[in-house]
Design an enzyme around this catalytic site. Sequence first.
Site, PDB file in Angstrom:
ATOM      1  N   HIS A 241       0.853  -1.196   0.000  1.00  0.00           N
ATOM      2  CA  HIS A 241       0.000   0.000   0.000  1.00  0.00           C
ATOM      3  C   HIS A 241       0.888   1.246   0.000  1.00  0.00           C
ATOM      4  O   HIS A 241       1.966   1.254   0.594  1.00  0.00           O
ATOM      5  CB  HIS A 241      -0.914  -0.005   1.230  1.00  0.00           C
ATOM      6  CG  HIS A 241      -1.971   1.056   1.161  1.00  0.00           C
ATOM      7  ND1 HIS A 241      -1.715   2.369   1.469  1.00  0.00           N
ATOM      8  CD2 HIS A 241      -3.270   0.990   0.789  1.00  0.00           C
ATOM      9  CE1 HIS A 241      -2.831   3.073   1.279  1.00  0.00           C
ATOM     10  NE2 HIS A 241      -3.788   2.260   0.867  1.00  0.00           N
TER      11      HIS A 241
ATOM     12  N   GLU B 175      -4.063   1.844  -7.025  1.00  0.00           N
ATOM     13  CA  GLU B 175      -4.438   2.880  -6.067  1.00  0.00           C
ATOM     14  C   GLU B 175      -3.547   4.095  -6.280  1.00  0.00           C
ATOM     15  O   GLU B 175      -2.461   4.196  -5.678  1.00  0.00           O
ATOM     16  CB  GLU B 175      -4.291   2.366  -4.638  1.00  0.00           C
ATOM     17  CG  GLU B 175      -5.156   1.163  -4.340  1.00  0.00           C
ATOM     18  CD  GLU B 175      -5.550   1.081  -2.867  1.00  0.00           C
ATOM     19  OE1 GLU B 175      -6.615   0.530  -2.604  1.00  0.00           O
ATOM     20  OE2 GLU B 175      -4.798   1.577  -1.999  1.00  0.00           O
TER      21      GLU B 175
HETATM   22  P1  13P Z   1      -9.963   5.655   0.736  1.00  0.00           P
HETATM   23  O1  13P Z   1     -11.066   4.874   0.086  1.00  0.00           O
HETATM   24  O2  13P Z   1     -10.284   6.090   2.135  1.00  0.00           O
HETATM   25  O3  13P Z   1      -9.469   6.772  -0.141  1.00  0.00           O
HETATM   26  O4  13P Z   1      -8.723   4.632   0.922  1.00  0.00           O
HETATM   27  C1  13P Z   1      -8.376   3.822  -0.162  1.00  0.00           C
HETATM   28  C2  13P Z   1      -7.345   2.862   0.257  1.00  0.00           C
HETATM   29  O5  13P Z   1      -6.263   3.215   0.663  1.00  0.00           O
HETATM   30  C3  13P Z   1      -7.689   1.441   0.174  1.00  0.00           C
HETATM   31  O6  13P Z   1      -6.563   0.656   0.330  1.00  0.00           O
END
Ligand code: 13P
Length: 266
Positions: free
Chosen positions: A97, A169
Site C-alpha cells: 500500500h 491505487e
Molecule cells: P480511501 O477509500 O479512504 O481513499 O482509501 C483507499 C485505500 O487506501 C484502500 O486501500
Amino acid sequence: MDRKFWLGTGWKMNKTRAEGRAYAEALQAVPDLQQLPMQLFVLPPFTALAEVAASLAGSGVLVGAQNCHWASAGAWTGEISAPQIAECGAALVELGHSERRAHFGETDVAINAKVKAVLAAGLRPLVCVGETAEERALDAATVTVARQARMALAGVAAADLDRVLLAYEPVWAIGEGGTPASPDYADAIHGALKNAVMDLHGRSVPVLYGGSVNAANALALASQPEIDGLFVGRAAWTVEGLLGLARAITPIVEARPHAPDRADRN
Ligand code: 13P
C-alpha cells in the site's frame, strides 16, 4: 482469468477488537449476504484479525491482513509472518500500500519477497501499485505502475498467478483530500497493468481500483471493463457503507460477462 468481481475494505489502523467484532457480526447477520454477486473481503488490523476471521467463517467474506514480513519466522522484532497470518484464519494479505511505501520505506524488492512469502503460505497477495501526483504530472503513471507490478510479480510461479490480485491505487486519490480517478483514466491504467503482467507471465491477473471510492462513483468505476473490483477505505468502514456500495454495483456486476456464479466463490 478469474472474472469474479471483488469488493472489500482495508481498515488501516482503525477499530478496536470490539469494533472489529461488531462489524463482522453485523456483516455476518445480513440476510442476503450470500446472494450478493461479488466476492467481499475485509482487512482488519492485526489485533482484530483472528476474531474477525472467526466471526466471518462460513459467510463467504474473505478476511486478510494489511502487511506481512517476507520471512516465515526469525529475529524480526515487531513483525508478523505469512504463516502466522494464515493461522489467524486469513485468506488474503495486502502488500505495498502507498502508505507503507511512503512511511515505512517499503521497496519493490521487499514487496516481491513478501508476495512470494504470502504465496508460500497458501494465501492470496493483494498487491497495491499507484503513481504519485508528481509521476502523473510527468505522464509517467503507466510506466510507474507497470514497473511496480513487474517487480512485485517477478519470479512468481505460473501456477501461483491464479492467487494473485493487483490493486491500482493512485496515491493522489487515496484518503482525506484525495481525488478519485475518473473511471476512464482508471480503466486505461488497469488495461496497461494487465498488459504489463501479460508481458511478464503470458497471462494477466484481476486488478481492483482503490482511492476515494464512494457511493457516488462506485457504479461508474465498476462499469469499466478492466476494473475487476473496488478496494475501499473510508466509505466502507461501516457495514452500511460496504453494503450500500455492494447494492449500488450489483446490477452492473450481474451484467458483466462471465458474471460469477456461486460455485466460483472462494
Ligand atoms: P480511501 O477509500 O479512504 O481513499 O482509501 C483507499 C485505500 O487506501 C484502500 O486501500
